[in-house]
Design an enzyme around this catalytic site. Sequence first.
Site, PDB file in Angstrom:
ATOM      1  N   GLY A  40       0.779  -1.234   0.000  1.00 31.10           N
ATOM      2  CA  GLY A  40       0.000   0.000   0.000  1.00 31.10           C
ATOM      3  C   GLY A  40       0.804   1.274   0.000  1.00 31.10           C
ATOM      4  CB  CYS A  52     -17.708   3.721 -27.881  1.00 24.15           C
ATOM      5  SG  CYS A  52     -17.104   3.730 -29.546  1.00 24.15           S
TER       6      CYS A  52
HETATM    7  N1  LLP Z   1      -1.326  -6.934  -0.192  1.00 21.48           N
HETATM    8  C1  LLP Z   1      -2.662  -7.069  -0.297  1.00 21.48           C
HETATM    9  C2  LLP Z   1      -3.352  -8.011   0.550  1.00 21.48           C
HETATM   10  C3  LLP Z   1      -3.367  -6.293  -1.228  1.00 21.48           C
HETATM   11  O1  LLP Z   1      -4.688  -6.420  -1.322  1.00 21.48           O
HETATM   12  C4  LLP Z   1      -2.656  -5.387  -2.057  1.00 21.48           C
HETATM   13  C5  LLP Z   1      -3.362  -4.580  -3.049  1.00 21.48           C
HETATM   14  C6  LLP Z   1      -1.273  -5.291  -1.911  1.00 21.48           C
HETATM   15  C7  LLP Z   1      -0.634  -6.086  -0.962  1.00 21.48           C
HETATM   16  C8  LLP Z   1      -0.425  -4.383  -2.750  1.00 21.48           C
HETATM   17  O2  LLP Z   1      -0.762  -3.049  -2.599  1.00 21.48           O
HETATM   18  P1  LLP Z   1       0.149  -1.922  -3.299  1.00 21.48           P
HETATM   19  O3  LLP Z   1       1.500  -1.934  -2.625  1.00 21.48           O
HETATM   20  O4  LLP Z   1       0.253  -2.244  -4.724  1.00 21.48           O
HETATM   21  O5  LLP Z   1      -0.601  -0.660  -3.064  1.00 21.48           O
HETATM   22  N2  LLP Z   1      -6.185  -1.453  -8.621  1.00 21.48           N
HETATM   23  C9  LLP Z   1      -5.933  -0.452  -7.598  1.00 21.48           C
HETATM   24  C10 LLP Z   1      -5.123  -1.005  -6.455  1.00 21.48           C
HETATM   25  C11 LLP Z   1      -5.731  -2.230  -5.831  1.00 21.48           C
HETATM   26  C12 LLP Z   1      -4.878  -2.762  -4.746  1.00 21.48           C
HETATM   27  C13 LLP Z   1      -5.361  -4.093  -4.312  1.00 21.48           C
HETATM   28  N3  LLP Z   1      -4.599  -4.695  -3.295  1.00 21.48           N
HETATM   29  C14 LLP Z   1      -5.258   0.745  -8.234  1.00 21.48           C
HETATM   30  O6  LLP Z   1      -5.064   0.744  -9.439  1.00 21.48           O
HETATM   31  O7  LLP Z   1      -4.961   1.734  -7.560  1.00 21.48           O
END
Ligand code: LLP
Length: 446
Positions: free
Chosen positions: A257, A370
Amino acid sequence: MGYKEQLNYFALKETVTINEKDHLEIAGVDTIDLANKYGTPLVIYDIKTVRNNIEEFKNALATYPSEYEISYASKAFSSIAMYQVLDQENISVDVVSGGELFLAKEAGFPSEKIHFHGNNKSYQELVAALDYEIGHIIVDNFHELKMLEQLTKKREQKIKVIIRVTPGVTADTHKYIMTGHTDSKFGFDLKNGQAEEAVRLAQKSEFLELSGLHMHIGSQIFGTESYVLAMDQVLRSAKEWYISFGFQMKVLNIGGGFGIQHTPDDEAVSVKRQVETISQELVKLLDLYDLAYPILQIEPGRSIVGTAGTTIYEIGSKKAIPGIRNYISIDGGMSDNIRPAMYNSKYFASLANRMKDERTTKVSVAGKACESGDMLIMDLDLPEVKAGDKLAVFHTGDYAFAMASNYNRIPRPAVVFVENGREFLSIRREEVKDFMRFENHLPVDF
Ligand code: LLP
């Protein structure tokens, strides 16, 4: 240098430069040559930046007094070659589906360094995870716990598990990407006793080896406060469970995150500082609750690949509505990057073939789908553009290609890796004839 001029230099760094032809060059490779060779839209990953981002995490965690494990969240972007790069860097990965597990396996990724997430893992997915003898299954709910208990018993096979808890903390981010609050589909609730019940069940299981706890509060988070609040909740419970039934938290996974900068207007961030602070605060909390230092797992996705990705599009049509807006259209859009439409995400771009030209006009970049909402960038200053110019959109490595679709039957772009003056095609461009792999003609008698 004025702001408009400075903008021309956003995203430029050791590996990303402007060459003598005034073209954007990444890792010593001219992006216009790549666009001519592979077509557009084209996703380019600067692999040295991926490696540097990983290094930053390693440096940040080096001061943590016990072991740590970096587990890349594959969902941000996966390909066989990316799994191989991650393996070269000696980190782990998390997968969230049978598909990601399959790809990691095809890449020859070491099975014990694969961890499996998901709020609705299927029976077949759990079987695949057991067949491949992966490192950990992060158990999310009672249905999964029961299925896994039965499966491991039947197979007489042990597997390490981590219980995912929902700490009841609201992270400061878009509501679609928050996960740590109580009203979330993920994990066992900490406050209503469900997490404790899950830990007790896993602890007394014969074939499940309980390693510890997992939390993840959301994505694109810049501060450290919500991590600390959530860790506090989790550690307090871990201590209570240690006292009441001898639970030992050997592993603590604090999720991913960590936020990144997508545009020059976003605040510049230091993942190193963020993770260092979280790790230091964790040590304070562990001392406070008098708990042994667990193996600290983190799961960054976006912050490893986001800034390494650049998408090159070709500009086509224009529409000027005097006094209202100048639209320019590109040959991709929401089919290769849904993030602006879905999360109102902002991006920044330059003309890859005329990097130093002054930005004299304000345009809005429309995708080709579209759908009125298919607008990649609103109100961007660019030089006067003409059809055939190439637009480089920066920091698109996270969740853009990964969430690409065939909406409007638009084929997905190619993905190229560049490093040290070399290029390599990681994923080939889809072609319309690929659609025929899934299609059948109607039988005459139907
Ligand atoms: N661990 C878990 C359990 C997660 O659900 C996620 C992301 C991560 C790690 C990795 O998070 P990151 O470091 O990438 O923020 N599609 C969305 C983001 C969805 C994230 C889902 N889970 C976007 O494009 O912003």
